[in-house]
Design a protein around this motif. Structure first.
Motif, PDB file in Angstrom:
ATOM      1  N   GLY A  96      -9.846  13.776  -8.013  1.00  0.00           N
ATOM      2  CA  GLY A  96     -10.304  12.906  -6.937  1.00  0.00           C
ATOM      3  C   GLY A  96     -10.102  11.461  -7.333  1.00  0.00           C
ATOM      4  O   GLY A  96      -9.428  11.171  -8.320  1.00  0.00           O
ATOM      5  N   ASN A  97     -10.688  10.549  -6.562  1.00  0.00           N
ATOM      6  CA  ASN A  97     -10.616   9.127  -6.884  1.00  0.00           C
ATOM      7  C   ASN A  97     -11.978   8.636  -7.307  1.00  0.00           C
ATOM      8  O   ASN A  97     -12.987   8.941  -6.666  1.00  0.00           O
ATOM      9  CB  ASN A  97     -10.109   8.340  -5.675  1.00  0.00           C
ATOM     10  N   TYR A  98     -12.000   7.877  -8.384  1.00  0.00           N
ATOM     11  CA  TYR A  98     -13.256   7.464  -8.979  1.00  0.00           C
ATOM     12  C   TYR A  98     -13.258   5.968  -9.198  1.00  0.00           C
ATOM     13  O   TYR A  98     -12.262   5.401  -9.650  1.00  0.00           O
ATOM     14  CB  TYR A  98     -13.470   8.190 -10.316  1.00  0.00           C
ATOM     15  N   ARG A  99     -14.410   5.335  -8.910  1.00  0.00           N
ATOM     16  CA  ARG A  99     -14.547   3.901  -9.185  1.00  0.00           C
ATOM     17  C   ARG A  99     -15.145   3.790 -10.570  1.00  0.00           C
ATOM     18  O   ARG A  99     -16.253   4.268 -10.821  1.00  0.00           O
ATOM     19  CB  ARG A  99     -15.434   3.210  -8.143  1.00  0.00           C
ATOM     20  N   VAL A 155      -8.070  10.475 -10.663  1.00  0.00           N
ATOM     21  CA  VAL A 155      -8.127  11.418 -11.782  1.00  0.00           C
ATOM     22  C   VAL A 155      -7.638  12.744 -11.226  1.00  0.00           C
ATOM     23  O   VAL A 155      -8.247  13.300 -10.311  1.00  0.00           O
ATOM     24  CB  VAL A 155      -9.561  11.547 -12.339  1.00  0.00           C
ATOM     25  N   THR A 156      -6.521  13.247 -11.722  1.00  0.00           N
ATOM     26  CA  THR A 156      -5.900  14.392 -11.062  1.00  0.00           C
ATOM     27  C   THR A 156      -5.068  15.212 -12.039  1.00  0.00           C
ATOM     28  O   THR A 156      -5.068  14.971 -13.240  1.00  0.00           O
ATOM     29  CB  THR A 156      -5.029  13.889  -9.888  1.00  0.00           C
ATOM     30  N   GLY A 157      -4.412  16.230 -11.493  1.00  0.00           N
ATOM     31  CA  GLY A 157      -3.593  17.097 -12.332  1.00  0.00           C
ATOM     32  C   GLY A 157      -4.207  18.473 -12.407  1.00  0.00           C
ATOM     33  O   GLY A 157      -5.376  18.677 -12.055  1.00  0.00           O
ATOM     34  N   GLU A 158      -3.407  19.441 -12.885  1.00  0.00           N
ATOM     35  CA  GLU A 158      -3.933  20.797 -12.935  1.00  0.00           C
ATOM     36  C   GLU A 158      -4.899  20.996 -14.087  1.00  0.00           C
ATOM     37  O   GLU A 158      -5.518  22.050 -14.206  1.00  0.00           O
ATOM     38  CB  GLU A 158      -2.780  21.803 -13.030  1.00  0.00           C
ATOM     39  N   GLY A 159      -5.068  19.989 -14.921  1.00  0.00           N
ATOM     40  CA  GLY A 159      -5.925  20.155 -16.095  1.00  0.00           C
ATOM     41  C   GLY A 159      -7.348  19.635 -15.928  1.00  0.00           C
ATOM     42  O   GLY A 159      -8.131  19.708 -16.864  1.00  0.00           O
ATOM     43  N   LEU A 189      -5.190   8.775 -13.924  1.00  0.00           N
ATOM     44  CA  LEU A 189      -5.285   9.568 -15.149  1.00  0.00           C
ATOM     45  C   LEU A 189      -4.839  10.967 -14.761  1.00  0.00           C
ATOM     46  O   LEU A 189      -5.495  11.649 -13.968  1.00  0.00           O
ATOM     47  CB  LEU A 189      -6.727   9.579 -15.690  1.00  0.00           C
ATOM     48  N   LEU A 190      -3.697  11.376 -15.286  1.00  0.00           N
ATOM     49  CA  LEU A 190      -3.079  12.634 -14.883  1.00  0.00           C
ATOM     50  C   LEU A 190      -3.128  13.603 -16.053  1.00  0.00           C
ATOM     51  O   LEU A 190      -2.581  13.331 -17.109  1.00  0.00           O
ATOM     52  CB  LEU A 190      -1.628  12.344 -14.469  1.00  0.00           C
ATOM     53  N   VAL A 191      -3.833  14.715 -15.851  1.00  0.00           N
ATOM     54  CA  VAL A 191      -3.880  15.714 -16.924  1.00  0.00           C
ATOM     55  C   VAL A 191      -2.948  16.848 -16.512  1.00  0.00           C
ATOM     56  O   VAL A 191      -3.238  17.608 -15.585  1.00  0.00           O
ATOM     57  CB  VAL A 191      -5.318  16.240 -17.138  1.00  0.00           C
ATOM     58  N   THR A 192      -1.813  16.947 -17.189  1.00  0.00           N
ATOM     59  CA  THR A 192      -0.818  17.938 -16.795  1.00  0.00           C
ATOM     60  C   THR A 192      -0.952  19.200 -17.616  1.00  0.00           C
ATOM     61  O   THR A 192      -1.543  19.216 -18.691  1.00  0.00           O
ATOM     62  CB  THR A 192       0.602  17.400 -16.976  1.00  0.00           C
ATOM     63  N   GLY A 193      -0.340  20.253 -17.074  1.00  0.00           N
ATOM     64  CA  GLY A 193      -0.438  21.546 -17.740  1.00  0.00           C
ATOM     65  C   GLY A 193       0.926  22.103 -18.087  1.00  0.00           C
ATOM     66  O   GLY A 193       1.935  21.426 -17.978  1.00  0.00           O
ATOM     67  N   GLY A 220       0.832  -1.194   0.000  1.00  0.00           N
ATOM     68  CA  GLY A 220       0.000   0.000   0.000  1.00  0.00           C
ATOM     69  C   GLY A 220       0.865   1.242   0.000  1.00  0.00           C
ATOM     70  O   GLY A 220       0.461   2.302   0.461  1.00  0.00           O
ATOM     71  N   VAL A 221       2.079   1.124  -0.500  1.00  0.00           N
ATOM     72  CA  VAL A 221       3.056   2.208  -0.406  1.00  0.00           C
ATOM     73  C   VAL A 221       2.694   3.373  -1.319  1.00  0.00           C
ATOM     74  O   VAL A 221       2.694   4.530  -0.890  1.00  0.00           O
ATOM     75  CB  VAL A 221       4.459   1.674  -0.716  1.00  0.00           C
ATOM     76  N   GLU A 222       2.387   3.080  -2.564  1.00  0.00           N
ATOM     77  CA  GLU A 222       1.942   4.142  -3.500  1.00  0.00           C
ATOM     78  C   GLU A 222       2.869   5.357  -3.451  1.00  0.00           C
ATOM     79  O   GLU A 222       2.502   6.437  -2.995  1.00  0.00           O
ATOM     80  CB  GLU A 222       0.506   4.555  -3.169  1.00  0.00           C
ATOM     81  N   CYS A 223       4.098   5.174  -3.949  1.00  0.00           N
ATOM     82  CA  CYS A 223       5.120   6.200  -3.770  1.00  0.00           C
ATOM     83  C   CYS A 223       5.130   7.284  -4.835  1.00  0.00           C
ATOM     84  O   CYS A 223       5.769   8.318  -4.658  1.00  0.00           O
ATOM     85  CB  CYS A 223       6.485   5.524  -3.742  1.00  0.00           C
ATOM     86  N   GLU A 224       4.440   7.074  -5.954  1.00  0.00           N
ATOM     87  CA  GLU A 224       4.539   8.056  -7.040  1.00  0.00           C
ATOM     88  C   GLU A 224       3.690   9.286  -6.742  1.00  0.00           C
ATOM     89  O   GLU A 224       2.630   9.183  -6.134  1.00  0.00           O
ATOM     90  CB  GLU A 224       4.077   7.394  -8.349  1.00  0.00           C
ATOM     91  N   SER A 225       4.106  10.446  -7.251  1.00  0.00           N
ATOM     92  CA  SER A 225       3.352  11.685  -7.043  1.00  0.00           C
ATOM     93  C   SER A 225       1.966  11.577  -7.648  1.00  0.00           C
ATOM     94  O   SER A 225       1.773  10.884  -8.634  1.00  0.00           O
ATOM     95  CB  SER A 225       4.053  12.852  -7.736  1.00  0.00           C
ATOM     96  N   TYR A 226       1.056  12.297  -7.087  1.00  0.00           N
ATOM     97  CA  TYR A 226      -0.310  12.468  -7.597  1.00  0.00           C
ATOM     98  C   TYR A 226      -1.244  11.300  -7.287  1.00  0.00           C
ATOM     99  O   TYR A 226      -2.425  11.499  -7.098  1.00  0.00           O
ATOM    100  CB  TYR A 226      -0.352  12.703  -9.120  1.00  0.00           C
TER     101      TYR A 226
END
Lengths: 253, 505
Positions: free
Chosen positions: B307-310, B298-302, B359-363, B169-175
């Motif tokens: 949030g988290n979605y099922r 689903v995250t990112g500045e775009g 799903l990361l939408v970057t800007g 359950g470490v989940e070390c990556e950003s976002y």
């Protein structure tokens, strides 16, 4: 909605070569101010010549190699070489000596070996060594720091600039008149005359623990080094290695 | 059970990344409604593609198996909702290079009718054969991102003998925060899944590993594990360093042992599973629910509402983004996965698959680089931060030549493609991409070499056979000549003798 492809990573990188070089330059500013305080505009004159010739040499060399001049100059590495040379050369070095050092540093020590990242030796130090060997007299001509020496006639600002540009001193003075032995020279001759270190260091050219003026410049360089360590631009292994390599044999021998 | 920051080994290298997780981790998991069209790839897992069990025009129910696993390493695929199969066709897969794979396209009917699950055998892990069969039939794969068929992984481990099950359950990556939210909201299910795994492989210990900055998740897990009152379960806090969540890295952190190069954690008698996979197993055991949905950050500045979605597997990404409030003006790139190991997709019509955890939408803040790519300045930062203790500088030097010898001896195959070296390189060299391409080149060259070796073997065998044949033939000819010649001589001698006799008499 369509998007453009891109490769990882998708995070803003913190580092950059230009940013690192700029930090090195910032780290040298206090030492530069100390040098001007004690030795006058000598360092500034060196900086002018070295920066101009280093940047020009870099532009020419990169252009001859068919690469992007803008990319090469924007990494500030030529500037750092110029500044290191300006510090290493004696204050008030005639322009052709500084220029020769710069051309050798950038053209030969850096670009003949392959440019940034491929140079075997530090370009500034190679340039220094070349002129040290080629112009021994001028390279051992160090003007003394300001030390309240009443009978010493320092060069005025205009005279200093003219010397750098033309190599000509004002009538009545000569290189021997305006230069003095360096602290290291003084210690060597004192020891040769069987004086102790304490007696040698009693001379007014010594400050609190080292050569007057020079000790402050070196203090500020050490401070700059501490800043670079703190910013993790350099790591402790190389400075400690250099000092250990100097101190241990010196103590033992 | 008390949480322990037990004496952990240090991870070599690694980086502290900006977390950027609160952006998505402050809200509960939201269910995204079933879309009008589901695109379900038959190849969204490691190994071989599933074989389709349906054809265009068939009516399917939610949870119905529409793809059968094919081969030793493969997984089943299920319909994520009820509807009609409109086509089975090649569509691009959201993965590096966006390859085309066979997909089952379903037009949903809005009723979300589930297949009758009463026929499914219940299990709790005490009978490993039943449990593994159910896990395989439910299409469960590793939900940490690698999508390795879980039943196969457990079987391999079972054969090796497992002493400890580690839930990652470490989940070390950003976002990314989907595992964080899952542990907060479904802590009991995490342990239930863990216990089932433990029973299947008869392991003595169960460890749940969580990064130390996930205070709420740790709290939720502690509450759930206290209720179980089992001495052999422990929750371990792991320092917040990337990539401590990588399987081999986590094993090193928790046990101090290195998974051997080319080996697996089962070589050290360990089974590592993502917490999401554990929950999927628990849901299968309790509700007979196959893998038809997963939680995605689903995250990112775009995006408007990170949030988290099922999400049901096969939902087009465009529908997901719409559920998350849609794009805003900063949206520049769409990335499946995290910012270090993810893939930039070119089209949001692609579906959400089992391997998609984010799903990361970057800007523009991320993508406008201040400096150009330069030559390697030999600073060594890459080696300082490599978690596998490789020398990226040296690999970079040998990569263009595609020379198998030096590349393999410097450990190119051990590179986990974490991206740490990319991020610290002052010259902005895309090291990980170069290593990916080099690995590909080495694979091709190794295959070529194998084929050449086999061709050489065949040629030599043929040459030997030809030589033997010609030798045998020569021998036979020789013998014939021998016989012929000695017979001839005898005949001549006999005739001579006969003539002499005649002339004498």
């Amino acid at each position: 909605m369509k998007f453009e492809p891109a490769i990882t990573p998708y995070l803003r990188p913190a580092n950059g070569v230009a940013a690192m070089m700029r930090q090195v330059l910032f780290a040298l500013v206090p030492a530069a101010l100390a040098s001007v305080w004690f030795f006058g505009i000598g360092l500034i004159a060196n900086l002018f010549v070295c920066i101009a010739v280093c940047v020009a040499s870099e532009a020419v060399a990169v252009h001859l190699r068919g690469r992007s001049v803008e990319d090469a100059l924007s990494d500030y590495s030529a500037l750092v070489t110029a500044v290191l040379l300006a510090f290493a050369l004696p204050p008030l070095t005639p322009w052709w000596i500084s220029a020769t050092a710069s051309v050798f540093a950038i053209g030969v020590a850096k670009h003949v070996y392959g440019g940034l990242g491929f140079n075997l030796f530090n370009p500034a130090m190679v340039g220094y060594v070349v002129v040290l060997v080629s112009f021994p007299r001028e390279m051992s001509a160090f003007i003394p720091p300001r030390m309240g020496d009443l009978d010493y006639q320092a060069l005025k600002l205009g005279e200093s600039v003219w010397y750098v540009l033309s190599g000509q001193l004002p009538a009545g003075t000569s290189l021997d008149a305006i230069t003095r032995a360096t602290p290291l020279d003084a210690v060597r001759s004192a020891l040769a005359q069987s004086q102790t270190m304490a007696e040698a260091k009693a001379s007014p050219m010594f400050g609190d623990f080292g050569g007057r003026g020079w000790e402050w410049i070196n203090n500020f360089i050490a401070l700059g080094g501490a800043w670079l360590l703190y910013q993790r631009i350099i790591r402790w292994h190389i400075p400690v290695g250099v000092f250990a390599g100097l101190l241990i044999p010196a103590v033992v021998a | 059970m008390p949480a322990a920051t037990q004496s952990l080994s240090n991870l070599p290298g690694g980086l502290r990344l900006p977390a950027n997780k609160r952006l998505s981790s402050s809200t509960d998991i939201i269910d995204v409604e079933v879309p009008e069209e589901l695109i379900i790839p038959l190849q969204q897992h490691a190994g071989d593609a599933a074989l389709p069990l349906v054809q265009a025009g068939d009516r399917v129910l939610a949870g119905q198996r529409i793809g059968e696993s094919d081969g030793a390493v493969s997984a089943c695929v299920h319909a994520s909702s009820s509807g009609v199969v409109t086509a089975i066709e090649m569509r691009p897969l959201p993965a590096r290079g966006e390859p085309s794979v066979p997909c089952v396209v379903i037009r949903t009917d809005g009723t979300d009718t589930f297949v009758d699950q009463r026929a499914t055998e219940p299990f709790d892990g005490s009978d490993p054969v039943t449990a593994l069969r159910q896990i395989q039939r439910a299409g469960i794969v590793g939900l940490g991102g690698a999508a390795y068929p879980t039943a196969q992984k457990i079987t391999n481990g079972y054969q090796a003998g497992i002493e400890t099950v580690i839930l990652n359950g470490v989940e070390c990556e950003s976002y990314i925060s989907c595992d964080d939210r899952l542990m907060r909201e479904q802590a009991r299910a995490v342990f239930e899944g863990g216990q089932i795994l433990r029973r299947i492989v008869t392991a003595k210990h169960l460890i749940v590993a969580v990064e130390s900055d996930k205070a709420e998740a740790l709290e939720a897990l502690r509450l759930a594990s206290d209720a179980l009152a089992d001495e052999s379960i422990s929750i371990v806090e792991v320092p917040t360093v990337y990539p401590s969540g990588g399987e081999d890295q986590l094993v090193l952190l928790l046990t101090g042992q290195e998974v051997p190069s080319g080996g697996l954690p089962s070589d050290l008698k360990l089974l590592v599973q993502n917490v999401g996979t554990a929950v999927a197993i628990a849901e299968l055991a309790q509700q007979a629910l196959p893998l038809i949905s997963r939680i995605v950050t689903v995250t990112g500045e775009g995006v408007e509402r990170p949030g988290n979605y099922r999400i049901r597997i096969g939902t087009p990404i465009a529908d997901v983004i719409r559920a998350a409030g849609g794009y805003n003006d900063s949206a520049l790139r769409l990335i499946m996965g995290g910012p270090m190991t993810g893939v930039a997709l070119t089209d949001d019509a692609l579906p959400v698959i089992k391997a998609c955890n984010c799903l990361l939408v970057t800007g523009p803040a991320v993508h406008i680089s201040p400096e150009p790519r330069r030559t390697c300045i030999r600073c060594g930062e890459c080696a300082e931060h490599c978690p596998v203790r490789l020398l990226p500088q040296t690999l970079l030097k040998h990569a263009p030549s595609e020379d198998i010898g030096p590349l393999c001896s410097f450990g190119l195959d051990d590179c986990i493609e974490c991206g740490c070296c990319d991020l610290v390189c002052p010259s902005h060299i895309p090291l990980t991409q170069i290593f990916r391409e080099a690995k590909q080149a080495v694979r091709i060259r190794t295959n070529e070499r194998l084929r050449a070796d086999r061709a050489k073997e065949r040629f030599e065998a043929h040459a030997t056979r030809a030589l033997e044949q010609s030798e045998t033939k020569a021998k036979e000819l020789d013998e014939k000549r021998q016989i012929a010649s000695s017979a001839a001589i005898d005949a001549i001698i006999a005739r001579k003798k006969a003539r002499q006799k005649d002339s004498d008499s």
